[in-house]
Design a protein around this motif. Structure first.
Motif, PDB file in Angstrom:
ATOM      1  N   TYR A  34      25.137 -40.719 -13.808  1.00  0.00           N
ATOM      2  CA  TYR A  34      24.686 -40.681 -15.203  1.00  0.00           C
ATOM      3  C   TYR A  34      23.314 -40.022 -15.282  1.00  0.00           C
ATOM      4  CZ  TYR A  34      22.656 -42.282 -19.583  1.00  0.00           C
ATOM      5  OH  TYR A  34      22.026 -42.327 -20.793  1.00  0.00           O
ATOM      6  N   ILE A  35      23.183 -39.026 -16.174  1.00  0.00           N
ATOM      7  CA  ILE A  35      21.891 -38.371 -16.391  1.00  0.00           C
ATOM      8  C   ILE A  35      21.576 -38.375 -17.883  1.00  0.00           C
ATOM      9  CG2 ILE A  35      20.561 -36.227 -16.231  1.00  0.00           C
ATOM     10  CD1 ILE A  35      22.238 -35.531 -13.749  1.00  0.00           C
ATOM     11  N   ASN A  36      20.474 -39.038 -18.228  1.00  0.00           N
ATOM     12  CA  ASN A  36      19.953 -39.005 -19.587  1.00  0.00           C
ATOM     13  C   ASN A  36      18.935 -37.863 -19.617  1.00  0.00           C
ATOM     14  OD1 ASN A  36      17.868 -39.554 -21.668  1.00  0.00           O
ATOM     15  ND2 ASN A  36      19.172 -41.322 -22.108  1.00  0.00           N
ATOM     16  N   VAL A  37      19.225 -36.829 -20.396  1.00  0.00           N
ATOM     17  CA  VAL A  37      18.373 -35.641 -20.403  1.00  0.00           C
ATOM     18  C   VAL A  37      16.963 -35.955 -20.892  1.00  0.00           C
ATOM     19  CG1 VAL A  37      18.053 -33.328 -21.401  1.00  0.00           C
ATOM     20  CG2 VAL A  37      20.293 -34.033 -20.548  1.00  0.00           C
ATOM     21  N   GLY A  38      16.832 -36.878 -21.838  1.00  0.00           N
ATOM     22  CA  GLY A  38      15.504 -37.278 -22.301  1.00  0.00           C
ATOM     23  C   GLY A  38      14.668 -37.875 -21.180  1.00  0.00           C
ATOM     24  N   ASP A  39      15.285 -38.728 -20.369  1.00  0.00           N
ATOM     25  CA  ASP A  39      14.583 -39.328 -19.229  1.00  0.00           C
ATOM     26  C   ASP A  39      14.257 -38.273 -18.169  1.00  0.00           C
ATOM     27  OD1 ASP A  39      14.831 -41.761 -20.498  1.00  0.00           O
ATOM     28  OD2 ASP A  39      16.472 -42.479 -19.223  1.00  0.00           O
ATOM     29  N   LEU A  40      15.220 -37.389 -17.902  1.00  0.00           N
ATOM     30  CA  LEU A  40      15.018 -36.317 -16.933  1.00  0.00           C
ATOM     31  C   LEU A  40      13.831 -35.444 -17.344  1.00  0.00           C
ATOM     32  CD1 LEU A  40      16.464 -34.747 -14.453  1.00  0.00           C
ATOM     33  CD2 LEU A  40      17.291 -33.253 -16.275  1.00  0.00           C
ATOM     34  N   ALA A  41      13.776 -35.102 -18.631  1.00  0.00           N
ATOM     35  CA  ALA A  41      12.685 -34.264 -19.142  1.00  0.00           C
ATOM     36  C   ALA A  41      11.339 -34.971 -19.014  1.00  0.00           C
ATOM     37  CB  ALA A  41      12.959 -33.887 -20.595  1.00  0.00           C
ATOM     38  N   GLN A  42      11.346 -36.266 -19.307  1.00  0.00           N
ATOM     39  CA  GLN A  42      10.102 -37.034 -19.222  1.00  0.00           C
ATOM     40  C   GLN A  42       9.616 -37.107 -17.773  1.00  0.00           C
ATOM     41  OE1 GLN A  42      10.404 -40.957 -20.934  1.00  0.00           O
ATOM     42  NE2 GLN A  42       8.197 -41.104 -21.191  1.00  0.00           N
ATOM     43  N   GLU A  43      10.525 -37.422 -16.858  1.00  0.00           N
ATOM     44  CA  GLU A  43      10.166 -37.539 -15.442  1.00  0.00           C
ATOM     45  C   GLU A  43       9.658 -36.215 -14.871  1.00  0.00           C
ATOM     46  OE1 GLU A  43      13.789 -39.016 -13.730  1.00  0.00           O
ATOM     47  OE2 GLU A  43      13.659 -40.876 -14.895  1.00  0.00           O
ATOM     48  N   GLY A  44      10.313 -35.103 -15.258  1.00  0.00           N
ATOM     49  CA  GLY A  44       9.939 -33.798 -14.724  1.00  0.00           C
ATOM     50  C   GLY A  44       8.990 -33.021 -15.606  1.00  0.00           C
ATOM     51  N   GLU A  45       8.551 -33.647 -16.700  1.00  0.00           N
ATOM     52  CA  GLU A  45       7.691 -32.987 -17.690  1.00  0.00           C
ATOM     53  C   GLU A  45       8.266 -31.632 -18.085  1.00  0.00           C
ATOM     54  OE1 GLU A  45       3.576 -33.051 -16.533  1.00  0.00           O
ATOM     55  OE2 GLU A  45       3.663 -35.179 -16.019  1.00  0.00           O
ATOM     56  N   LEU A  46       9.547 -31.642 -18.461  1.00  0.00           N
ATOM     57  CA  LEU A  46      10.262 -30.417 -18.816  1.00  0.00           C
ATOM     58  C   LEU A  46      10.109 -30.134 -20.315  1.00  0.00           C
ATOM     59  CD1 LEU A  46      13.498 -31.139 -16.741  1.00  0.00           C
ATOM     60  CD2 LEU A  46      11.442 -29.900 -16.026  1.00  0.00           C
ATOM     61  N   TYR A  47       8.878 -29.931 -20.725  1.00  0.00           N
ATOM     62  CA  TYR A  47       8.569 -29.729 -22.137  1.00  0.00           C
ATOM     63  C   TYR A  47       7.922 -28.377 -22.369  1.00  0.00           C
ATOM     64  CZ  TYR A  47       9.248 -34.784 -22.307  1.00  0.00           C
ATOM     65  OH  TYR A  47       9.767 -36.042 -22.199  1.00  0.00           O
ATOM     66  N   ASP A  48       8.045 -27.943 -23.620  1.00  0.00           N
ATOM     67  CA  ASP A  48       7.471 -26.673 -24.047  1.00  0.00           C
ATOM     68  C   ASP A  48       6.681 -26.904 -25.331  1.00  0.00           C
ATOM     69  OD1 ASP A  48       6.959 -23.957 -24.124  1.00  0.00           O
ATOM     70  OD2 ASP A  48       8.816 -23.485 -25.190  1.00  0.00           O
ATOM     71  N   GLY A  49       5.687 -27.770 -25.252  1.00  0.00           N
ATOM     72  CA  GLY A  49       4.852 -28.045 -26.418  1.00  0.00           C
ATOM     73  C   GLY A  49       5.158 -29.382 -27.065  1.00  0.00           C
ATOM     74  N   PHE A  50       4.580 -29.572 -28.248  1.00  0.00           N
ATOM     75  CA  PHE A  50       4.719 -30.834 -28.984  1.00  0.00           C
ATOM     76  C   PHE A  50       5.014 -30.525 -30.447  1.00  0.00           C
ATOM     77  CE2 PHE A  50       3.251 -34.685 -31.154  1.00  0.00           C
ATOM     78  CZ  PHE A  50       3.795 -35.678 -30.346  1.00  0.00           C
TER      79      PHE A  50
END
Length: 174
Positions: A34-50
């Protein structure tokens, strides 16, 4: 390309429809990852701004795809995310769009602290079937299925239906 022994599944739908509850339970019953993309993004800081308007980080979709590529090629993955149209079509064998009655969804989102524009936009997203339409455009129509997610019985029915589908897929493909 390596032949997969277990299918990849996308669980999508408006925030609050029950994707995470279904996904975690499905993984427990089937042994799929199971992969929750929101959690994955948070853990890996996979963001492009706010996003100031919605008060949340903006997902870097390309980095998410890069992060998931190897796991998806192995097979046996359940992906949970409210967006669905940026994932490569080849990743998924089946896509489930969870749907919830608007009044119930409103209550669920309000209890999560959603308010104002964020709350209204998510309710409108459900009313206008935005996620379902995105899924129908992004994937072959025969692999996209809507599931009701209103009552506890719906969860159990959905689990049974998906487990049955997984078992059949494994028999047909191994």
């Amino acid at each position: 390309m390596k032949i997969m022994k277990r299918p990849n599944i996308l669980l999508t739908g408006t925030p609050g429809v029950g994707k995470t509850t279904l996904g975690k339970e499905l993984a427990q019953r089937t042994g799929l990852t199971y992969i929750n993309v929101g959690d994955l993004a948070q853990e890996g800081e996979l963001y492009d701004g706010f996003d100031d308007e919605y008060q949340c980080p903006v997902l870097d979709e390309d980095r998410v795809v890069d992060e998931l590529e190897d796991r998806m090629n192995e097979g046996g993955v359940i992906v949970d995310y409210h967006g669905c149209d940026f994932f490569p079509e080849r990743w998924f064998h089946i896509v489930f769009v969870l749907r919830t009655d608007n009044s119930q969804l409103y209550t669920r989102l309000e209890s999560r602290g959603y308010s104002g524009k964020k709350l209204q936009d998510n309710i409108q997203c459900e009313i206008f079937q935005t996620i379902y339409e995105e899924a129908m455009e992004a994937y072959r129509q025969e692999i996209v299925h809507q599931l009701p997610s209103n009552k506890p019985e719906d969860l159990e029915n959905n689990l049974e239906q998906i487990v049955q589908w997984i078992d059949q897929w494994i028999k047909d493909n191994n």
